[in-house]
Design a protein around this motif. Structure first.
Motif, PDB file in Angstrom:
ATOM      1  N   LEU A 120     -19.662  -6.486   2.824  1.00 41.21           N
ATOM      2  CA  LEU A 120     -20.025  -5.092   2.547  1.00 41.21           C
ATOM      3  C   LEU A 120     -19.177  -4.501   1.431  1.00 41.21           C
ATOM      4  CD1 LEU A 120     -20.566  -3.560   6.119  1.00 41.21           C
ATOM      5  CD2 LEU A 120     -22.264  -4.522   4.567  1.00 41.21           C
ATOM      6  N   ASN A 121     -17.904  -4.906   1.365  1.00 36.81           N
ATOM      7  CA  ASN A 121     -17.005  -4.378   0.344  1.00 36.81           C
ATOM      8  C   ASN A 121     -17.179  -5.053  -1.002  1.00 36.81           C
ATOM      9  OD1 ASN A 121     -14.891  -2.249   1.199  1.00 36.81           O
ATOM     10  ND2 ASN A 121     -14.965  -3.616   2.972  1.00 36.81           N
ATOM     11  N   GLY A 122     -17.927  -6.147  -1.053  1.00 36.98           N
ATOM     12  CA  GLY A 122     -18.078  -6.870  -2.301  1.00 36.98           C
ATOM     13  C   GLY A 122     -16.804  -7.570  -2.725  1.00 36.98           C
ATOM     14  N   GLY A 123     -15.929  -7.867  -1.778  1.00 38.20           N
ATOM     15  CA  GLY A 123     -14.647  -8.514  -2.070  1.00 38.20           C
ATOM     16  C   GLY A 123     -13.625  -8.118  -1.020  1.00 38.20           C
ATOM     17  N   TRP A 124     -12.363  -8.460  -1.286  1.00 35.88           N
ATOM     18  CA  TRP A 124     -11.314  -8.212  -0.292  1.00 35.88           C
ATOM     19  C   TRP A 124     -10.715  -6.813  -0.398  1.00 35.88           C
ATOM     20  CZ3 TRP A 124     -11.551 -11.398   3.485  1.00 35.88           C
ATOM     21  CH2 TRP A 124     -11.966 -12.713   3.277  1.00 35.88           C
ATOM     22  N   ARG A 125     -11.011  -6.094  -1.454  1.00 36.20           N
ATOM     23  CA  ARG A 125     -10.488  -4.736  -1.597  1.00 36.20           C
ATOM     24  C   ARG A 125     -11.277  -3.794  -0.690  1.00 36.20           C
ATOM     25  NH1 ARG A 125     -12.143  -0.578  -5.068  1.00 36.20           N
ATOM     26  NH2 ARG A 125     -10.556   1.021  -5.447  1.00 36.20           N
ATOM     27  N   LEU A 126     -10.554  -3.106   0.195  1.00 32.78           N
ATOM     28  CA  LEU A 126     -11.211  -2.203   1.135  1.00 32.78           C
ATOM     29  C   LEU A 126     -11.614  -0.912   0.433  1.00 32.78           C
ATOM     30  CD1 LEU A 126      -8.925  -2.568   4.304  1.00 32.78           C
ATOM     31  CD2 LEU A 126     -11.093  -3.736   3.808  1.00 32.78           C
ATOM     32  N   ARG A 127     -12.890  -0.579   0.544  1.00 31.39           N
ATOM     33  CA  ARG A 127     -13.408   0.681   0.022  1.00 31.39           C
ATOM     34  C   ARG A 127     -13.887   1.536   1.187  1.00 31.39           C
ATOM     35  NH1 ARG A 127     -17.905  -0.011  -3.035  1.00 31.39           N
ATOM     36  NH2 ARG A 127     -18.312  -2.067  -2.187  1.00 31.39           N
ATOM     37  N   ARG A 128     -13.874   2.825   0.981  1.00 30.68           N
ATOM     38  CA  ARG A 128     -14.059   3.761   2.089  1.00 30.68           C
ATOM     39  C   ARG A 128     -15.391   3.587   2.820  1.00 30.68           C
ATOM     40  NH1 ARG A 128     -16.600   8.636   2.247  1.00 30.68           N
ATOM     41  NH2 ARG A 128     -16.882   8.555  -0.009  1.00 30.68           N
ATOM     42  N   VAL A 129     -16.499   3.775   2.111  1.00 30.90           N
ATOM     43  CA  VAL A 129     -17.806   3.763   2.782  1.00 30.90           C
ATOM     44  C   VAL A 129     -18.142   2.394   3.376  1.00 30.90           C
ATOM     45  CG1 VAL A 129     -20.297   4.030   2.437  1.00 30.90           C
ATOM     46  CG2 VAL A 129     -18.721   5.736   1.517  1.00 30.90           C
ATOM     47  N   PRO A 130     -18.021   1.290   2.626  1.00 31.92           N
ATOM     48  CA  PRO A 130     -18.334  -0.012   3.238  1.00 31.92           C
ATOM     49  C   PRO A 130     -17.474  -0.331   4.455  1.00 31.92           C
ATOM     50  CG  PRO A 130     -18.246  -0.203   0.849  1.00 31.92           C
ATOM     51  CD  PRO A 130     -17.719   1.158   1.189  1.00 31.92           C
TER      52      PRO A 130
END
Length: 407
Positions: A146-156
């Motif tokens: 969902l994040n498109g990678g290992w970096r955490l983003r708020r909405v995903p």
């Protein structure tokens, strides 16, 4: 994002009708619908400090692992499901040199998962002795997907939390069902294909897509959606997303429609060949032994590959392709919603059938469309402003190109 959030909330709520009804009756169903709908609408607007996200993920992940290790309490509805047992039986027979699909589950049901399910579950079965262990891995893997990678983003990240605490998703996770978790590899493979920037990478992604979708028959339609989406991308503002990392959205670029069509055919062809490579060897000894074919009897009343099921499959395929060409879904979000719509169809069909026969939907199996959840969550995470490739899609040069221009 509001329409997408409403759609995700509706899918989460509808497929959770069964566990809510079992645990608390109609009041619980109403409460689940209201809470899930409100939560889905709130997620895009919740403001959470970035430093909170790792802690939140850690708490949820530890809770999930602990709950799986302890096992479901007896009051959890659906305890006694044989979906995980079907994979255990098939893999045990295969490891013993026996034909996997002539076995039966402890409930006496035939083995219905397709060979891709065995491929995906085999490592977990080999390590733990139980295919249900894959639920832990795929549930956790949904977060970077969902994040498109290992970096955490708020909405995903918040969408992942909402998904994993949804009653039906949590029920399946605990009892070993895989209607939701088995679709996570398909979402990851679709994202792989749509981000491919070279022919070898695209081909490898198509193989992964073939394996990941060769789990249940209707997931073949996901292959069609992804392949048609790849073919439609040229000329629709998405050239930079496929095989043209430095192209951006330069209006002076020539139309590459023929090239993209060939890319779409490559994806569809390689994925179809992967399906054939997985299934055909098990048909050589006689199709009557391949128990997944009995699923067709639920539609036409006849088991196996007969004219009726072939006609229905071809009609569904033609209708889907025509609809896709009409809608022209080229963004990740649009393709994700198309896949979710296809995967939620079994729930809609079951509800329609029982509504027609009995006048109510309480006997319908509304959980059948739970596989739509990962694609719906992915589509919402890929909406404008949350897609990691959004800058490219809007024509903003990449960091590399900005340095080149500055030089």
């Amino acid at each position: 994002m509001t329409p997408g959030a409403l759609a995700l909330g509706a899918v989460l709520a509808v497929v959770s009708t069964f566990p809510a009804m079992e645990l608390g009756g109609p009041p619980a169903v109403v409460a689940v619908y209201v809470l899930l709908g409100a939560a889905a609408l709130a997620v895009p607007h919740v403001r959470v400090p970035r430093w909170v996200l790792p802690g939140l993920v850690a708490v949820v992940a530890v809770g999930l692992v602990a709950a799986f290790v302890v096992g479901p309490p007896s009051w959890v509805p659906g305890v006694g499901s044989d979906r995980a047992d079907a994979l255990d039986v098939a893999l045990s027979r295969l490891a013993g040199g026996l034909y996997p699909w002539t076995g039966v589950t402890y409930l006496g049901n035939p083995i219905t998962p397709l060979p891709g399910s065995l491929v995906l579950a085999a490592p977990f079965w080999a390590v733990t002795g139980h295919a249900a262990g894959q639920n832990v891995a795929w549930t956790l893997a949904l977060l970077p997907v969902l994040n498109g990678g290992w970096r955490l983003r708020r909405v995903p990240t918040l969408l992942w939390v909402l998904v994993v605490i949804t009653p039906e998703v949590l029920r399946e996770y605990l009892v070993g069902d895989d209607l939701v978790t088995s679709v996570v590899p398909a979402v990851a493979a679709a994202a792989w294909v749509l981000r491919a920037r070279s022919i070898p990478f695209l081909t490898a992604g198509a193989v992964a897509l073939g394996v990941a979708t060769c789990t249940r028959p209707h997931l073949a339609l996901v292959v069609v959606i992804v392949a048609v989406g790849v073919a439609l991308r040229a000329g629709d503002g998405s050239k930079a997303s496929l095989l043209a990392p430095s192209a951006s959205n330069d209006a002076s670029l020539p139309d590459e429609g023929g090239v993209s069509v060939r890319h779409g055919l490559l994806v569809g062809g390689v994925a179809a060949l992967t399906w054939a490579a997985l299934i055909v060897p098990f048909l050589l000894g006689g199709a009557e032994r391949f128990s997944p074919l009995h699923v067709g009897a639920k539609v036409t009343g006849e088991r196996g590959l007969h004219l009726g099921i072939v006609v229905i499959a071809l009609a569904a395929l033609g209708l889907l392709v025509a609809l896709l060409v009409r809608l022209r879904p080229t963004s990740d979000a649009a393709l994700g919603w198309c896949a979710a719509a296809v995967l939620v169809a079994p729930t809609v069909l079951s509800a329609g059938f029982w509504l027609l026969v009995t006048g109510s939907v309480w006997q319908a199996d509304l959980t059948l469309g739970a596989g739509a959840i990962p694609f719906a969550a992915w589509a919402l995470a890929r909406s404008r402003g949350e897609d990691p490739s959004a800058l490219v899609a809007r024509g903003v040069p990449s960091r590399r190109r900005r340095r080149a221009v500055g030089a």
